[in-house]
Scaffold this motif. Structure first.
Motif, PDB file in Angstrom:
ATOM      1  N   CYS A 103      36.823  40.103  44.988  1.00  0.00           N
ATOM      2  CA  CYS A 103      36.509  39.568  46.307  1.00  0.00           C
ATOM      3  C   CYS A 103      35.168  38.842  46.210  1.00  0.00           C
ATOM      4  N   PHE A 104      35.117  37.598  46.655  1.00  0.00           N
ATOM      5  CA  PHE A 104      33.887  36.828  46.560  1.00  0.00           C
ATOM      6  C   PHE A 104      32.950  37.070  47.739  1.00  0.00           C
ATOM      7  N   ASP A 105      33.411  37.793  48.763  1.00  0.00           N
ATOM      8  CA  ASP A 105      32.535  38.127  49.879  1.00  0.00           C
ATOM      9  C   ASP A 105      31.752  39.408  49.608  1.00  0.00           C
ATOM     10  N   CYS A 106      32.456  40.481  49.230  1.00  0.00           N
ATOM     11  CA  CYS A 106      31.768  41.771  49.034  1.00  0.00           C
ATOM     12  C   CYS A 106      31.558  42.116  47.559  1.00  0.00           C
ATOM     13  N   GLY A 107      32.171  41.352  46.635  1.00  0.00           N
ATOM     14  CA  GLY A 107      31.983  41.609  45.206  1.00  0.00           C
ATOM     15  C   GLY A 107      32.891  42.683  44.643  1.00  0.00           C
ATOM     16  N   ASN A 108      33.758  43.254  45.457  1.00  0.00           N
ATOM     17  CA  ASN A 108      34.659  44.316  45.019  1.00  0.00           C
ATOM     18  C   ASN A 108      35.629  43.795  43.952  1.00  0.00           C
ATOM     19  N   GLU A 109      35.752  44.525  42.835  1.00  0.00           N
ATOM     20  CA  GLU A 109      36.779  44.229  41.837  1.00  0.00           C
ATOM     21  C   GLU A 109      37.793  45.346  41.911  1.00  0.00           C
ATOM     22  N   TYR A 110      39.085  44.984  41.936  1.00  0.00           N
ATOM     23  CA  TYR A 110      40.109  45.995  42.161  1.00  0.00           C
ATOM     24  C   TYR A 110      41.417  45.636  41.488  1.00  0.00           C
ATOM     25  N   ASP A 111      42.238  46.667  41.263  1.00  0.00           N
ATOM     26  CA  ASP A 111      43.603  46.487  40.777  1.00  0.00           C
ATOM     27  C   ASP A 111      44.479  46.209  41.982  1.00  0.00           C
ATOM     28  N   ILE A 112      45.419  45.287  41.820  1.00  0.00           N
ATOM     29  CA  ILE A 112      46.345  45.065  42.922  1.00  0.00           C
ATOM     30  C   ILE A 112      47.429  46.132  42.868  1.00  0.00           C
ATOM     31  N   ASN A 113      47.618  46.799  43.981  1.00  0.00           N
ATOM     32  CA  ASN A 113      48.629  47.850  44.065  1.00  0.00           C
ATOM     33  C   ASN A 113      49.838  47.406  44.880  1.00  0.00           C
ATOM     34  N   VAL A 114      49.608  46.498  45.803  1.00  0.00           N
ATOM     35  CA  VAL A 114      50.687  45.960  46.627  1.00  0.00           C
ATOM     36  C   VAL A 114      50.494  44.451  46.727  1.00  0.00           C
ATOM     37  N   GLU A 115      51.531  43.742  47.087  1.00  0.00           N
ATOM     38  CA  GLU A 115      51.477  42.278  47.190  1.00  0.00           C
ATOM     39  C   GLU A 115      50.362  41.823  48.131  1.00  0.00           C
ATOM     40  N   TYR A 116      50.097  42.605  49.190  1.00  0.00           N
ATOM     41  CA  TYR A 116      49.067  42.282  50.178  1.00  0.00           C
ATOM     42  C   TYR A 116      47.688  42.136  49.517  1.00  0.00           C
ATOM     43  N   ASP A 117      47.424  42.928  48.453  1.00  0.00           N
ATOM     44  CA  ASP A 117      46.121  42.902  47.782  1.00  0.00           C
ATOM     45  C   ASP A 117      45.829  41.561  47.113  1.00  0.00           C
ATOM     46  N   LYS A 118      46.858  40.722  46.937  1.00  0.00           N
ATOM     47  CA  LYS A 118      46.634  39.414  46.315  1.00  0.00           C
ATOM     48  C   LYS A 118      46.005  38.423  47.294  1.00  0.00           C
ATOM     49  N   THR A 119      46.078  38.721  48.587  1.00  0.00           N
ATOM     50  CA  THR A 119      45.558  37.777  49.579  1.00  0.00           C
ATOM     51  C   THR A 119      44.396  38.328  50.398  1.00  0.00           C
ATOM     52  N   LYS A 120      44.232  39.638  50.453  1.00  0.00           N
ATOM     53  CA  LYS A 120      43.153  40.252  51.241  1.00  0.00           C
ATOM     54  C   LYS A 120      42.472  41.352  50.442  1.00  0.00           C
ATOM     55  N   CYS A 121      41.164  41.416  50.521  1.00  0.00           N
ATOM     56  CA  CYS A 121      40.401  42.479  49.865  1.00  0.00           C
ATOM     57  C   CYS A 121      40.676  43.806  50.572  1.00  0.00           C
ATOM     58  N   PRO A 122      41.024  44.866  49.817  1.00  0.00           N
ATOM     59  CA  PRO A 122      41.295  46.151  50.463  1.00  0.00           C
ATOM     60  C   PRO A 122      40.041  46.823  51.030  1.00  0.00           C
ATOM     61  N   VAL A 123      38.852  46.355  50.653  1.00  0.00           N
ATOM     62  CA  VAL A 123      37.614  46.957  51.156  1.00  0.00           C
ATOM     63  C   VAL A 123      37.125  46.267  52.426  1.00  0.00           C
ATOM     64  N   CYS A 124      36.977  44.929  52.372  1.00  0.00           N
ATOM     65  CA  CYS A 124      36.390  44.232  53.521  1.00  0.00           C
ATOM     66  C   CYS A 124      37.376  43.358  54.291  1.00  0.00           C
ATOM     67  N   GLY A 125      38.590  43.167  53.751  1.00  0.00           N
ATOM     68  CA  GLY A 125      39.596  42.378  54.441  1.00  0.00           C
ATOM     69  C   GLY A 125      39.454  40.873  54.275  1.00  0.00           C
ATOM     70  N   SER A 126      38.483  40.442  53.476  1.00  0.00           N
ATOM     71  CA  SER A 126      38.273  39.016  53.258  1.00  0.00           C
ATOM     72  C   SER A 126      39.463  38.395  52.533  1.00  0.00           C
ATOM     73  N   ASN A 127      39.706  37.116  52.833  1.00  0.00           N
ATOM     74  CA  ASN A 127      40.762  36.424  52.099  1.00  0.00           C
ATOM     75  C   ASN A 127      40.203  35.584  50.953  1.00  0.00           C
ATOM     76  N   LYS A 128      38.928  35.728  50.659  1.00  0.00           N
ATOM     77  CA  LYS A 128      38.297  35.016  49.546  1.00  0.00           C
ATOM     78  C   LYS A 128      38.400  35.872  48.286  1.00  0.00           C
ATOM     79  N   VAL A 129      39.637  36.026  47.796  1.00  0.00           N
ATOM     80  CA  VAL A 129      39.901  36.833  46.599  1.00  0.00           C
ATOM     81  C   VAL A 129      40.596  35.973  45.557  1.00  0.00           C
ATOM     82  N   MET A 130      40.425  36.358  44.300  1.00  0.00           N
ATOM     83  CA  MET A 130      41.026  35.601  43.220  1.00  0.00           C
ATOM     84  C   MET A 130      41.227  36.506  42.020  1.00  0.00           C
TER      85      MET A 130
END
Length: 146
Positions: A103-130
């Motif tokens: 996540c480029f907003d909060c800096g969280n690095e995470y494993d994707i567990n569900v398809e939703y995690d590819k578009t939204k950060c599970p910590v802050c909800g930002s859509n600035k993820v890659m």
């Protein structure tokens, strides 16, 4: 000329990468290097108690290759335990379906567990993820679409 090594599928990445015997100074320790796919083979066979054929299928290798991987892993662990050596987990020739995202907003690095995690950060909800691979962070953990 030998065939190129096929990538082994790894479902779980190690939480810890280094194990040492108690009461032994780290500077005097020899170490054994356990490849990530060797740890995965032991997890599937010894922890999940799957049949060898099922383990091989999950790792995307032949039964003989799986047997070679687990034999190597068990020998390395036995040497480390009987000779008091450290075990370092790393390296190998593997891929995983679990891509590391950032996540480029909060800096969280995470494993994707569900398809939703590819578009939204599970910590802050930002859509600035890659995918970290696309962000030049990781080339070995996944094979994402470029």
């Amino acid at each position: 000329m030998p065939r190129p090594t096929k990538y082994r599928m790894v479902e779980n990445l190690p939480k810890e990468e280094y194990f040492v015997p108690a009461n032994v100074p780290k500077c005097s320790l020899d170490e054994v290097v356990l490849k990530v796919e060797e740890l995965e083979a032991m997890r599937l066979k010894d922890v999940e108690e799957l049949h060898q054929e099922d383990c091989a299928e999950r790792m995307n290798v032949s039964r003989q290759t799986f047997q070679n991987i687990i034999d190597s892993a068990r020998k390395k662990v036995a040497i480390a335990l009987t000779e008091g050596k450290a075990i370092r987990i790393g390296g190998g020739h593997f891929v995983t379906k679990r891509c590391k995202f950032k996540c480029f907003d909060c800096g969280n690095e995470y494993d994707i567990n569900v398809e939703y995690d590819k578009t939204k950060c599970p910590v802050c909800g930002s859509n600035k993820v890659m995918c970290s691979k696309k962000a030049e962070k990781c080339k070995k953990w996944c094979r994402c679409e470029e």
